[in-house]
Write an enzyme that holds these catalytic residues in place. Structure first.
Site, PDB file in Angstrom:
ATOM      1  N   LYS A 128       7.472 -30.202  32.640  1.00  0.00           N
ATOM      2  CA  LYS A 128       8.860 -30.232  33.120  1.00  0.00           C
ATOM      3  C   LYS A 128       9.028 -29.244  34.282  1.00  0.00           C
ATOM      4  O   LYS A 128       9.589 -29.585  35.318  1.00  0.00           O
ATOM      5  CB  LYS A 128       9.824 -29.878  31.985  1.00  0.00           C
ATOM      6  CG  LYS A 128      11.275 -30.019  32.386  1.00  0.00           C
ATOM      7  CD  LYS A 128      12.214 -29.454  31.348  1.00  0.00           C
ATOM      8  CE  LYS A 128      12.441 -28.005  31.603  1.00  0.00           C
ATOM      9  NZ  LYS A 128      13.410 -27.344  30.768  1.00  0.00           N
ATOM     10  N   ASP A 147      14.561 -32.895  30.797  1.00  0.00           N
ATOM     11  CA  ASP A 147      15.081 -31.777  30.014  1.00  0.00           C
ATOM     12  C   ASP A 147      15.940 -32.347  28.881  1.00  0.00           C
ATOM     13  O   ASP A 147      15.957 -33.555  28.647  1.00  0.00           O
ATOM     14  CB  ASP A 147      15.874 -30.812  30.917  1.00  0.00           C
ATOM     15  CG  ASP A 147      17.252 -31.355  31.243  1.00  0.00           C
ATOM     16  OD1 ASP A 147      17.467 -32.595  31.126  1.00  0.00           O
ATOM     17  OD2 ASP A 147      18.148 -30.564  31.583  1.00  0.00           O
TER      18      ASP A 147
END
Ligand code: SF4
Length: 219
Positions: A128, A147
């Site tokens: 991420k 997320d």
């Protein structure tokens, strides 16, 4: 709206979702203030379990004190931890940042790399974080930032049925055109903060309402 059945109908629906996101969030961008890719990596590490607002309060002083990766590499993690205490989980974050700085200085000539494989060798840079830095700082779309907001809203919008972040990312990479990957994440994160909140989404105000099949819609 009925659920689209054919591939063409599904594609048209996705394009309509993207078009409406553009209307709702035309200037979506990363809320973490930064001046270069290294600063964005540090800010992203600090943002774990912390608000962007708090991170933005801490980073100007931090980057004035430690202007380059070399400066971060030279500090002891327990000293850096005190500088970033207000962002929470400061001991782990300090270890990650000092480890990242050492890797960037020793192996990448002080400059963050531009490939996912290299980014993933940097302490504190999981997929991420690597997607955030590559996408926002370099404009390189090698994946989609997933997320907590993207996880929730991608499922609500029927863009995935997965729960594992990597599988969600794979689904989004198949569904969303690659030239929209970076902007899409920024827009969805803003949407999650503004309207499509976890507990009580403000569906009456949402332009995606007639395209959304979420079971927990409020209108
Ligand atoms: S209609 Fe409601 S649940 Fe669906 S995307 Fe909009 S805010 Fe989220």
């Amino acid at each position: 709206m009925k659920r689209p059945k054919s591939a063409a109908e599904r594609k048209a629906r996705v394009l309509e979702i993207l078009s409406r996101l553009d209307k709702m969030y035309p200037a979506a961008t990363c809320a973490l203030e930064h001046h270069n890719p290294w600063e964005l990596l540090v800010a992203t590490i600090l943002s774990a379990q912390c608000t962007d607002k708090r991170v933005n309060e801490v980073t100007p002083g931090l980057f004035a004190k430690y202007p380059t990766p070399k400066d971060f590499a030279a500090v002891r993690p327990e000293v850096l931890a005190e500088d970033i205490r207000s962002t929470g989980f400061f001991n782990n974050k300090a270890k990650s940042i000092v480890g990242a700085a050492k890797r960037v200085v020793n192996d990448f000539g002080g400059v963050l790399p531009r490939t996912m494989e290299e980014m993933l060798t940097i302490p504190g840079a999981a997929r991420k974080t690597a997607n955030v830095v590559l996408g926002t700082a370099y404009g390189i779309a090698l994946g989609v930032v997933v997320d907590t907001h993207v996880q929730r809203i991608a499922r609500r919008l029927d863009l995935t049925h997965a729960t594992d972040p990597k599988k969600i990312e794979d689904d989004l990479m198949k569904t969303i055109p690659q030239d929209r990957w970076i902007l899409f994440s920024h827009q969805i994160i803003l949407h999650g903060r503004a309207l499509c909140q976890a507990r009580s989404p403000k569906c009456a105000e949402c332009l995606l309402n007639d395209l959304c099949y979420a079971k927990d819609k409020t209108a």
